[in-house]
Design an enzyme around this catalytic site. Sequence first.
Site, mmCIF file in Angstrom:
data_model
loop_
_atom_site.group_PDB
_atom_site.id
_atom_site.type_symbol
_atom_site.label_atom_id
_atom_site.label_comp_id
_atom_site.label_asym_id
_atom_site.label_seq_id
_atom_site.Cartn_x
_atom_site.Cartn_y
_atom_site.Cartn_z
ATOM 1 N N ARG A 1 1.870 -0.536 -6.725
ATOM 2 C CA ARG A 1 1.016 0.578 -6.301
ATOM 3 C C ARG A 1 0.290 1.124 -7.525
ATOM 4 O O ARG A 1 0.872 1.224 -8.618
ATOM 5 C CB ARG A 1 1.840 1.709 -5.670
ATOM 6 C CG ARG A 1 2.336 1.435 -4.267
ATOM 7 C CD ARG A 1 1.195 1.372 -3.230
ATOM 8 N NE ARG A 1 1.680 1.119 -1.872
ATOM 9 C CZ ARG A 1 1.734 -0.093 -1.287
ATOM 10 N NH1 ARG A 1 1.329 -1.164 -1.928
ATOM 11 N NH2 ARG A 1 2.174 -0.208 -0.049
ATOM 12 N N GLU B 1 -7.789 3.837 -4.218
ATOM 13 C CA GLU B 1 -8.359 2.600 -3.685
ATOM 14 C C GLU B 1 -9.367 2.993 -2.612
ATOM 15 O O GLU B 1 -9.064 3.892 -1.819
ATOM 16 C CB GLU B 1 -7.266 1.719 -3.074
ATOM 17 C CG GLU B 1 -6.367 1.129 -4.135
ATOM 18 C CD GLU B 1 -5.247 0.255 -3.573
ATOM 19 O OE1 GLU B 1 -5.230 0.018 -2.354
ATOM 20 O OE2 GLU B 1 -4.396 -0.176 -4.356
ATOM 21 N N HIS C 1 -6.566 -5.246 -3.645
ATOM 22 C CA HIS C 1 -5.331 -5.115 -2.846
ATOM 23 C C HIS C 1 -5.222 -6.247 -1.808
ATOM 24 O O HIS C 1 -5.194 -5.999 -0.606
ATOM 25 C CB HIS C 1 -5.281 -3.731 -2.161
ATOM 26 C CG HIS C 1 -3.877 -3.324 -1.783
ATOM 27 N ND1 HIS C 1 -3.424 -2.023 -1.851
ATOM 28 C CD2 HIS C 1 -2.819 -4.040 -1.322
ATOM 29 C CE1 HIS C 1 -2.175 -1.971 -1.441
ATOM 30 N NE2 HIS C 1 -1.785 -3.177 -1.113
HETATM 31 N N1 LIG Z 1 -0.337 -5.683 -3.441
HETATM 32 C C1 LIG Z 1 0.068 -5.841 -2.199
HETATM 33 O O1 LIG Z 1 -0.689 -6.240 -1.326
HETATM 34 C C2 LIG Z 1 1.476 -5.542 -1.844
HETATM 35 C C3 LIG Z 1 2.210 -4.606 -2.551
HETATM 36 N N2 LIG Z 1 3.511 -4.370 -2.215
HETATM 37 C C4 LIG Z 1 4.272 -3.394 -3.014
HETATM 38 O O2 LIG Z 1 5.406 -4.046 -3.556
HETATM 39 C C5 LIG Z 1 6.526 -3.170 -3.448
HETATM 40 C C6 LIG Z 1 7.815 -3.946 -3.519
HETATM 41 O O3 LIG Z 1 8.047 -4.662 -2.338
HETATM 42 P P1 LIG Z 1 9.433 -5.452 -2.119
HETATM 43 O O4 LIG Z 1 9.694 -6.356 -3.257
HETATM 44 O O5 LIG Z 1 9.432 -6.005 -0.760
HETATM 45 O O6 LIG Z 1 10.449 -4.234 -2.214
HETATM 46 P P2 LIG Z 1 12.007 -4.287 -2.580
HETATM 47 O O7 LIG Z 1 12.575 -3.019 -2.058
HETATM 48 O O8 LIG Z 1 12.599 -5.575 -2.152
HETATM 49 O O9 LIG Z 1 12.001 -4.288 -4.185
HETATM 50 C C7 LIG Z 1 11.698 -3.191 -4.953
HETATM 51 C C8 LIG Z 1 12.703 -3.135 -6.085
HETATM 52 O O10 LIG Z 1 12.294 -2.095 -6.976
HETATM 53 C C9 LIG Z 1 13.460 -1.403 -7.406
HETATM 54 N N3 LIG Z 1 13.055 -0.064 -7.830
HETATM 55 C C10 LIG Z 1 12.509 0.909 -7.068
HETATM 56 N N4 LIG Z 1 12.259 1.985 -7.824
HETATM 57 C C11 LIG Z 1 12.638 1.684 -9.072
HETATM 58 C C12 LIG Z 1 12.657 2.389 -10.299
HETATM 59 N N5 LIG Z 1 12.208 3.616 -10.363
HETATM 60 N N6 LIG Z 1 13.146 1.775 -11.381
HETATM 61 C C13 LIG Z 1 13.598 0.515 -11.323
HETATM 62 N N7 LIG Z 1 13.602 -0.221 -10.186
HETATM 63 C C14 LIG Z 1 13.141 0.369 -9.091
HETATM 64 C C15 LIG Z 1 14.397 -1.420 -6.207
HETATM 65 O O11 LIG Z 1 15.738 -1.237 -6.615
HETATM 66 C C16 LIG Z 1 14.122 -2.796 -5.652
HETATM 67 O O12 LIG Z 1 15.005 -3.750 -6.187
HETATM 68 C C17 LIG Z 1 6.266 -2.432 -2.143
HETATM 69 O O13 LIG Z 1 6.957 -1.215 -2.073
HETATM 70 C C18 LIG Z 1 4.764 -2.237 -2.165
HETATM 71 O O14 LIG Z 1 4.447 -1.018 -2.809
HETATM 72 C C19 LIG Z 1 4.122 -5.034 -1.204
HETATM 73 C C20 LIG Z 1 3.442 -5.964 -0.471
HETATM 74 C C21 LIG Z 1 2.057 -6.270 -0.703
HETATM 75 O O1 LIG Z 2 2.818 -4.254 2.474
HETATM 76 C C1 LIG Z 2 2.383 -3.504 1.578
HETATM 77 O O2 LIG Z 2 3.080 -2.608 1.066
HETATM 78 C C2 LIG Z 2 1.005 -3.654 1.119
HETATM 79 O O3 LIG Z 2 0.637 -3.090 0.136
HETATM 80 C C3 LIG Z 2 0.043 -4.494 1.869
HETATM 81 O O4 LIG Z 2 0.547 -5.551 2.476
#
Ligand SMILES: NC(=O)C1=CN([C@@H]2O[C@H](COP(=O)(O)OP(=O)(O)OC[C@H]3O[C@@H](n4cnc5c(N)ncnc54)[C@H](O)[C@@H]3O)[C@@H](O)[C@H]2O)C=CC1
Ligand SMILES: O=C(O)C(=O)CO
Length: 328
Positions: free
Chosen positions: A237, A266, A285
């Site tokens: 993000r 964004e 994004h």
């Molecule tokens: N660019 C894009 O299109 C996309 C972006 N995302 C972003 O990616 C993020 C991660 O997605 P996932 O891997 O599925 O989530 P997840 O929950 O599997 O992994 C996130 C990890 O970050 C760790 N974490 C959270 N806050 C933290 C902190 N302050 N310090 C250290 N570690 C911390 C958690 O313990 C967890 O292991 C989503 O929340 C979203 O914001 C997700 C999908 C698409």
């Molecule tokens: O899934 C998310 O969190 C995204 O940012 C877009 O897929």
Amino acid sequence: MKVFINKRIPEIGINRLLEAGLQIVFPENESLTYEEWLEYCQNADIILNVGGDFKYDKVFFDACPNIKAIALYSVGFDHVDIKEATRRNIPIGNTPDVLSRATSDVAFLLMQSVARRASYNFQKVIDDNWGAFDPLHALGQELYGKTLGVFGLGRIGFQMAEKCKKAFDMEIIYHNRHQNEEAERELGGTYVSFDELVRNSDVLSVHANFTPEHKDLFNESVFEKMKPNSIFINTARGGFHQEEDLYNALTEGKIWGAGLDVTNPEPMSADNPLLKLSNVCVLPHIGSATIEARNGMARLAAGNIIAFSKGEKMPNCANPEVYSAQSP
Ligand SMILES: NC(=O)C1=CN([C@@H]2O[C@H](COP(=O)(O)OP(=O)(O)OC[C@H]3O[C@@H](n4cnc5c(N)ncnc54)[C@H](O)[C@@H]3O)[C@@H](O)[C@H]2O)C=CC1
Ligand SMILES: O=C(O)C(=O)CO
């Protein structure tokens, strides 16, 4: 039950909802003002939310007392006040896993694009400025054997680390809320403090869930400690990095380059000074923007709504505590 969907999603999701007998409402025009969006929400039982334009906060929940469930078309839920939703027994569905491969692909793509100055070189071709072969110009750096630092080793962070390990035999270090022993075994990764992560990464890739207390976590004092050859990647993000500090770090040679799939706000304005830099690559994004991931997201979002409409638990829920709160 009436489901409000603010933007078209792949057919697979729509068809599932219709087959389950749910009534779907789409807006006449997808570019809604806050007031127009709120009005649609006020007339619905369930929302299938696409995008992060509007916040699900106390103001929203007070204004929409009929809302019973929200299914996000995303894995991230930083635009939802989860505590407030839970307090009101509103389950918040999300779409994990199905987009991890696509999003980690984009982190990997950005890493290589920055390392090999792809956007700068591409622009030269577009500008009819290909130029003669120059042994000293536009040199990138190779990633083999370098150190990848993952901030947030969850589903997407793990897949990014796995790709970097397999493709470039990179050494993996990570900082996470909790040590991930399984990932350590599989990747041979090492858990480090935030400070060590920042100081020792050649590529630092952000994959944590965003929360307001971590706004601008990657700021001047962090960029100051990074290696001059390092590459900063953010596909999580935009709120995680302080944009002006990042710009200064890039122009003052504190870091080598940056690849961003997310910005704050964004969309990023076309006259943003970051876009003028030759060591930056910005994408709009597109982390989950593959046919496979978007179909998967549609399937999971519809599945969450159908389960809710049958009185069952959402299979992918960002606040599963709603269910334990309901049990005696
Ligand atoms: N660019 C894009 O299109 C996309 C972006 N995302 C972003 O990616 C993020 C991660 O997605 P996932 O891997 O599925 O989530 P997840 O929950 O599997 O992994 C996130 C990890 O970050 C760790 N974490 C959270 N806050 C933290 C902190 N302050 N310090 C250290 N570690 C911390 C958690 O313990 C967890 O292991 C989503 O929340 C979203 O914001 C997700 C999908 C698409
Ligand atoms: O899934 C998310 O969190 C995204 O940012 C877009 O897929």
